[in-house]
Design a protein around this motif. Structure first.
Motif, PDB file in Angstrom:
ATOM      1  N   ILE A 135      11.867  57.055  51.936  1.00  0.00           N
ATOM      2  CA  ILE A 135      11.329  55.692  52.006  1.00  0.00           C
ATOM      3  C   ILE A 135      10.155  55.598  51.034  1.00  0.00           C
ATOM      4  CG2 ILE A 135      10.386  53.891  53.502  1.00  0.00           C
ATOM      5  CD1 ILE A 135      13.050  54.733  54.572  1.00  0.00           C
ATOM      6  N   PHE A 182      11.987  49.246  62.213  1.00  0.00           N
ATOM      7  CA  PHE A 182      11.730  50.281  63.216  1.00  0.00           C
ATOM      8  C   PHE A 182      13.018  50.886  63.788  1.00  0.00           C
ATOM      9  CE2 PHE A 182       8.460  47.002  63.199  1.00  0.00           C
ATOM     10  CZ  PHE A 182       7.443  47.762  62.651  1.00  0.00           C
ATOM     11  N   ASN A 183      14.137  50.330  63.417  1.00  0.00           N
ATOM     12  CA  ASN A 183      15.402  50.840  63.951  1.00  0.00           C
ATOM     13  C   ASN A 183      16.222  51.630  62.941  1.00  0.00           C
ATOM     14  OD1 ASN A 183      15.116  49.924  66.574  1.00  0.00           O
ATOM     15  ND2 ASN A 183      15.752  47.864  66.009  1.00  0.00           N
ATOM     16  N   LEU A 184      15.767  51.630  61.686  1.00  0.00           N
ATOM     17  CA  LEU A 184      16.436  52.471  60.689  1.00  0.00           C
ATOM     18  C   LEU A 184      15.988  53.926  60.910  1.00  0.00           C
ATOM     19  CD1 LEU A 184      18.239  52.218  58.079  1.00  0.00           C
ATOM     20  CD2 LEU A 184      16.109  52.418  56.800  1.00  0.00           C
ATOM     21  N   ASP A 185      16.871  54.864  60.580  1.00  0.00           N
ATOM     22  CA  ASP A 185      16.523  56.281  60.687  1.00  0.00           C
ATOM     23  C   ASP A 185      15.730  56.688  59.444  1.00  0.00           C
ATOM     24  OD1 ASP A 185      16.310  58.966  60.965  1.00  0.00           O
ATOM     25  OD2 ASP A 185      18.435  59.350  61.319  1.00  0.00           O
ATOM     26  N   TRP A 186      14.410  56.704  59.554  1.00  0.00           N
ATOM     27  CA  TRP A 186      13.548  56.972  58.393  1.00  0.00           C
ATOM     28  C   TRP A 186      13.712  58.409  57.893  1.00  0.00           C
ATOM     29  CZ3 TRP A 186       8.251  54.331  57.563  1.00  0.00           C
ATOM     30  CH2 TRP A 186       8.349  52.964  57.871  1.00  0.00           C
ATOM     31  N   ASP A 187      14.107  59.303  58.771  1.00  0.00           N
ATOM     32  CA  ASP A 187      14.234  60.710  58.358  1.00  0.00           C
ATOM     33  C   ASP A 187      15.425  60.938  57.433  1.00  0.00           C
ATOM     34  OD1 ASP A 187      12.022  61.469  59.759  1.00  0.00           O
ATOM     35  OD2 ASP A 187      13.136  62.013  61.560  1.00  0.00           O
ATOM     36  N   GLU A 224       8.635  52.581  49.697  1.00  0.00           N
ATOM     37  CA  GLU A 224       7.677  51.538  50.103  1.00  0.00           C
ATOM     38  C   GLU A 224       8.287  50.739  51.249  1.00  0.00           C
ATOM     39  OE1 GLU A 224       4.893  49.430  47.643  1.00  0.00           O
ATOM     40  OE2 GLU A 224       5.935  50.108  45.841  1.00  0.00           O
ATOM     41  N   VAL A 225       7.401  50.255  52.103  1.00  0.00           N
ATOM     42  CA  VAL A 225       7.824  49.418  53.232  1.00  0.00           C
ATOM     43  C   VAL A 225       6.842  48.262  53.367  1.00  0.00           C
ATOM     44  CG1 VAL A 225       8.580  49.418  55.625  1.00  0.00           C
ATOM     45  CG2 VAL A 225       8.293  51.586  54.442  1.00  0.00           C
ATOM     46  N   TYR A 226       7.377  47.071  53.462  1.00  0.00           N
ATOM     47  CA  TYR A 226       6.529  45.891  53.652  1.00  0.00           C
ATOM     48  C   TYR A 226       6.917  45.155  54.920  1.00  0.00           C
ATOM     49  CZ  TYR A 226       4.730  46.341  48.910  1.00  0.00           C
ATOM     50  OH  TYR A 226       4.110  46.800  47.782  1.00  0.00           O
TER      51      TYR A 226
END
Lengths: 161, 113
Positions: free
Chosen positions: A133, A124-129, A135-137
């Motif tokens: 991305i 939740f602290n990585l800049d997803w934009d 896949e996320v688990y």
């Protein structure tokens, strides 16, 4: 958190085989043009051994405090400018969780594809934009040695790739 | 123990105010710098929730995060937190704005391997 080496207390968590194999399944699923693999926190080589079973490409094995002769001593945070970017390089890693974000950012400066474990909070602290991305688990109750942790796993590629 | 308070240049979008051993000044020292009308406030640890200005001033928790009302959607943040809780995911520290809810729906929850 984690196990600590007696020599310098650096965080060290060995990657379980089951988790390593899952990471390799995901990398095979998403990336089919891998020409080189980077493992920047190879430690005792547990993840390297799994990578070698799945890929027949050169592997750059680095660690700030290598525990095996075939792993080169390298500080992936402080010395990152000494490592060149290479196209079609894939990074697979289980970084120190306290530095997950820095390792992810550096990995995606030196490669375009990444499969990484991380702390659950890093999800939740990585800049997803900033990245693509794939896949996320959120892995509940993952056993690391004597520890049971909730952890994260990202499959990421650079947007420009 | 004092609090960590951001520089003014970091207060335009979102910022955190947290208890800190490294800082000496308490909240009263900084309070006039906050225009409370511009932000909504969440406690940042454990079960995050919106708090009122009055609750914030009591400073019963270790830290708070302020979001600019013009930039961030309070309703979406609440929906995102509720979505994560519905998956059994709790965030230890809400240190920055969450990814969009549509992105959070990419997360797959599995048991340890």
């Amino acid at each position: 958190m984690g196990n600590y080496r007696e020599t310098n207390m650096r965080e060290f968590i060995k990657t379980p085989d089951s988790l390593g194999n899952f990471m390799l399944e995901l990398s095979k699923k998403h990336f089919n043009n891998v020409e080189e693999i980077l493992e920047p926190c190879a430690g005792d080589g547990a993840l390297v051994d799994i990578i070698e079973k799945h890929y027949n490409v050169p592997i750059i094995k680095l660690d700030i405090q290598p525990l095996r002769d075939d792993i080169k001593e390298f500080n992936f945070v402080k010395d990152i400018k000494k490592l060149e970017y290479k196209k079609n390089r894939l990074t697979i890693m289980n970084p120190p969780f306290a530095k997950s974000i820095k390792f992810i950012e550096n990995a995606l400066k030196k490669s375009d594809m990444l499969v990484t474990l991380c702390s659950s909070n890093t999800l939740f602290n990585l800049d997803w934009d900033k990245y693509d991305i794939l896949e996320v688990y959120y892995i509940k109750n993952q056993i690391f040695g004597e520890l049971k942790l909730n952890i994260g796993l990202f499959v990421i590629k650079n947007k420009s790739y | 123990m004092g609090i960590f308070f951001p520089d003014e240049k970091h207060m335009d979008k979102w910022f955190r105010i947290i208890k800190s051993n490294k800082h000496k000044n308490d909240l009263d020292y900084y309070i006039s710098r906050i225009n409370f009308d511009n932000y909504f406030i969440y406690k940042k640890t454990n079960k995050q929730r919106e708090v009122s200005k009055e609750d914030f001033l009591k400073f019963n928790y270790s830290g708070y995060i302020f979001f600019n009302k013009i930039i961030y959607d309070n309703k979406e943040l609440q929906q995102s937190l509720e979505y994560l809780w519905s998956l059994g995911i709790t965030i230890m520290y809400l240190d920055k704005p969450l990814p969009r809810l549509s992105d959070l729906k990419k997360i797959k929850v599995i048991d340890g391997l």
